[in-house]
Enzyme design. Structure first.
Site, PDB file in Angstrom:
ATOM      1  N   HIS A  52       0.800  -1.228   0.000  1.00  0.00           N
ATOM      2  CA  HIS A  52       0.000   0.000   0.000  1.00  0.00           C
ATOM      3  C   HIS A  52       0.834   1.280   0.000  1.00  0.00           C
ATOM      4  O   HIS A  52       0.289   2.367  -0.138  1.00  0.00           O
ATOM      5  CB  HIS A  52      -0.898   0.041   1.241  1.00  0.00           C
ATOM      6  CG  HIS A  52      -0.137   0.361   2.495  1.00  0.00           C
ATOM      7  ND1 HIS A  52       0.664  -0.559   3.116  1.00  0.00           N
ATOM      8  CD2 HIS A  52      -0.028   1.492   3.205  1.00  0.00           C
ATOM      9  CE1 HIS A  52       1.223  -0.001   4.170  1.00  0.00           C
ATOM     10  NE2 HIS A  52       0.833   1.243   4.256  1.00  0.00           N
TER      11      HIS A  52
HETATM   12  C1  UD1 Z   1      -1.817   5.603   6.039  1.00  0.00           C
HETATM   13  C2  UD1 Z   1      -0.485   6.021   6.699  1.00  0.00           C
HETATM   14  C3  UD1 Z   1       0.531   4.893   6.542  1.00  0.00           C
HETATM   15  C4  UD1 Z   1      -0.005   3.560   6.998  1.00  0.00           C
HETATM   16  C5  UD1 Z   1      -1.329   3.288   6.282  1.00  0.00           C
HETATM   17  C6  UD1 Z   1      -1.937   1.984   6.719  1.00  0.00           C
HETATM   18  C7  UD1 Z   1       0.038   8.430   6.609  1.00  0.00           C
HETATM   19  C8  UD1 Z   1       0.891   9.440   5.962  1.00  0.00           C
HETATM   20  N1  UD1 Z   1       0.076   7.193   6.057  1.00  0.00           N
HETATM   21  O1  UD1 Z   1      -1.572   5.483   4.638  1.00  0.00           O
HETATM   22  O2  UD1 Z   1       1.662   5.219   7.309  1.00  0.00           O
HETATM   23  O3  UD1 Z   1       0.923   2.559   6.717  1.00  0.00           O
HETATM   24  O4  UD1 Z   1      -2.224   4.368   6.570  1.00  0.00           O
HETATM   25  O5  UD1 Z   1      -3.086   1.694   5.981  1.00  0.00           O
HETATM   26  O6  UD1 Z   1      -0.625   8.724   7.570  1.00  0.00           O
HETATM   27  N2  UD1 Z   1      -8.835   5.072   1.738  1.00  0.00           N
HETATM   28  C9  UD1 Z   1     -10.071   4.503   1.675  1.00  0.00           C
HETATM   29  N3  UD1 Z   1     -10.689   4.144   2.852  1.00  0.00           N
HETATM   30  C10 UD1 Z   1     -10.110   4.379   4.062  1.00  0.00           C
HETATM   31  C11 UD1 Z   1      -8.853   4.978   4.116  1.00  0.00           C
HETATM   32  C12 UD1 Z   1      -8.213   5.319   2.943  1.00  0.00           C
HETATM   33  O7  UD1 Z   1     -10.614   4.271   0.615  1.00  0.00           O
HETATM   34  O8  UD1 Z   1     -10.734   4.020   5.097  1.00  0.00           O
HETATM   35  C13 UD1 Z   1      -8.139   5.409   0.460  1.00  0.00           C
HETATM   36  C14 UD1 Z   1      -8.429   6.797  -0.048  1.00  0.00           C
HETATM   37  O9  UD1 Z   1      -8.455   6.752  -1.422  1.00  0.00           O
HETATM   38  C15 UD1 Z   1      -7.227   7.582   0.407  1.00  0.00           C
HETATM   39  C16 UD1 Z   1      -6.124   6.560   0.331  1.00  0.00           C
HETATM   40  O10 UD1 Z   1      -6.737   5.319   0.682  1.00  0.00           O
HETATM   41  O11 UD1 Z   1      -7.001   8.722  -0.351  1.00  0.00           O
HETATM   42  C17 UD1 Z   1      -4.972   6.861   1.247  1.00  0.00           C
HETATM   43  O12 UD1 Z   1      -5.393   6.997   2.615  1.00  0.00           O
HETATM   44  P1  UD1 Z   1      -4.473   7.824   3.662  1.00  0.00           P
HETATM   45  O13 UD1 Z   1      -5.044   7.744   5.014  1.00  0.00           O
HETATM   46  O14 UD1 Z   1      -4.150   9.171   3.104  1.00  0.00           O
HETATM   47  O15 UD1 Z   1      -3.101   7.061   3.639  1.00  0.00           O
HETATM   48  P2  UD1 Z   1      -2.754   5.511   3.593  1.00  0.00           P
HETATM   49  O16 UD1 Z   1      -2.171   5.234   2.255  1.00  0.00           O
HETATM   50  O17 UD1 Z   1      -3.894   4.664   4.062  1.00  0.00           O
END
Ligand code: UD1
Length: 381
Positions: A224
């Protein structure tokens, strides 16, 4: 007497298993004189990324959910900060606990250090006009500042009052950065408390049959990290390695929403033998990790869980902030080239065959040690 008010902050999937053992220990040992408030920032919000974890970890529904959702780093961080400032203004806690290295961690840490109020325990606060800030999982360093998490770790550690560490190398990192030794407490790894507590539930889960794999006869992959999935060339290279390995052993791939979106956007398909599924709950994930022949991952927590379980782990990154999983555990750093990943798998399997260790204080009691530190600091404040 006014109870000691402790706020536990969690925002994203890897946070929940770190706050749970602290919550259990405070509830068990100090329920009569401590009030615990769980604040969920809402950084992760899908049931499979959030609610299922609260259920599996026997955490109550969060007292507050800031519902910040997904956004750019700046927008997400800003939303957490404004929401969390309101919570602190209303509740005036004595202690704020942040865990790990996600955006919510750094955002809430920044807010906490800049508050200006008399904490609830007023007269006992010794003139301090803000809560004590404790960072759990302090001192981990990848030394790669292109990683957003590394920035979050550096910022949070620089401003925390108490730095609670999971391994000795973290203590050394903090001391080298000039953090006063009396702020640092080596308490062990709370993730492993959650893991041990949930192993029995994992053992009775029917997840293997549901996802369609056989114990000991599959590999598990989690993927991821933006550096791996946002650049199509890197993603193609990793998929090629997975395809090569899956030609002989099927690979279960529970897909993070970010990775699913990128595969669709780039029009990429996974090879035969790769079993793509929805993200798994905590207990399900534990079961598929325990029973995997090997794990390929770019996650931080999975490197630790495989070390605790003695399962061969290949980390699809150039560096790790968790070197103890390599020096003592079952982890091998493989980079992201097809050749590196395939060679890394052979290395990890032979490492496990020759015997690995579980690091010091990854013993299932970190939550109690953390609770003791928080209570001592809160009472003495
Ligand atoms: C975040 C953390 C990362 C961790 C990861 C675990 C930061 C900078 N990154 O990354 O350290 O390893 O979580 O999962 O804080 N999304 C959904 N549903 C959700 C959450 C996210 O669809 O419940 C999708 C969205 O498109 C979003 C993308 O995932 O834009 C990224 O989510 P985000 O929380 O920004 O970062 P992660 O890549 O999940």
């Amino acid at each position: 007497m006014t109870p000691l008010e402790i706020v536990l902050v969690a925002g994203a999937r890897p946070n929940f298993m770190k706050i749970a053992p602290i919550y259990w220990a405070l509830r068990e040992h100090a329920a009569d004189h401590v009030r615990v408030t769980i604040v969920h920032t809402g950084q992760h919000y899908d049931a499979k990324m959030s609610d299922d974890f609260f259920r599996d970890l026997e955490l109550p529904k969060p007292d507050v959910n800031l519902e910040v959702g997904s956004a750019s780093h700046a927008a997400q961080t800003a939303r957490v900060m404004t929401g969390f400032e309101r919570v602190l203004d209303e509740r005036r806690p004595d202690v704020v606990v942040v865990v790990g290295d996600v955006n919510s961690t750094a955002a809430c840490a920044l807010v906490t250090t800049k508050m200006d109020y008399e904490p609830r325990r007023g007269g006992r606060s010794g003139g301090r006009r803000r809560p004590i800030l404790a960072h759990v999982e302090a001192g981990l360093r990848s030394r790669d500042r292109a990683m957003p998490e590394e920035i979050n770790r550096l910022v949070t550690d620089a401003i925390s009052d108490l730095l609670l560490t999971t391994c000795r190398d973290a203590d050394a990192n903090l001391i080298a950065e000039g953090i006063a030794e009396d702020k640092i407490r080596f308490v062990g790894n709370p993730m492993i408390d959650s893991l041990r507590r949930s192993l029995a539930a994992a053992a009775s889960s029917d997840v293997l049959a549901r996802v369609g794999v056989t114990a000991g006869a599959y590999g598990l992959c989690t993927l991821h990290r933006p550096s791996n999935v946002d650049d199509p060339r890197t993603l193609v290279e990793i998929l090629a390695a997975l395809g090569e390995i899956a030609a002989t052993t099927p690979i279960l791939l529970p897909l993070h929403p970010r990775t699913r979106a990128r595969l669709e956007a780039f029009g990429l398909a996974t090879a035969a033998g790769i079993v793509v599924r929805e993200p798994l709950s905590y207990v399900e994930m534990l079961r598929v990790t325990r029973d995997a022949a090997f794990v390929l991952t770019d996650s931080g927590g999975v490197q630790e869980e495989t070390t605790a379980l003695g399962v061969a782990c290949v980390t699809l990154r150039e560096n790790t902030e968790r070197p103890v999983t390599i020096s003592e555990g079952s982890n091998v750093l493989a980079g992201v080239s097809r050749h590196g990943i395939v060679a890394g798998l052979a290395a990890a399997r032979s490492k496990v065959a020759s015997g690995t260790r579980v690091p010091e204080l990854w013993d299932g009691h970190a939550g109690e040690r953390i609770a003791a530190v928080l209570l001592a600091a809160g009472e003495g404040a």
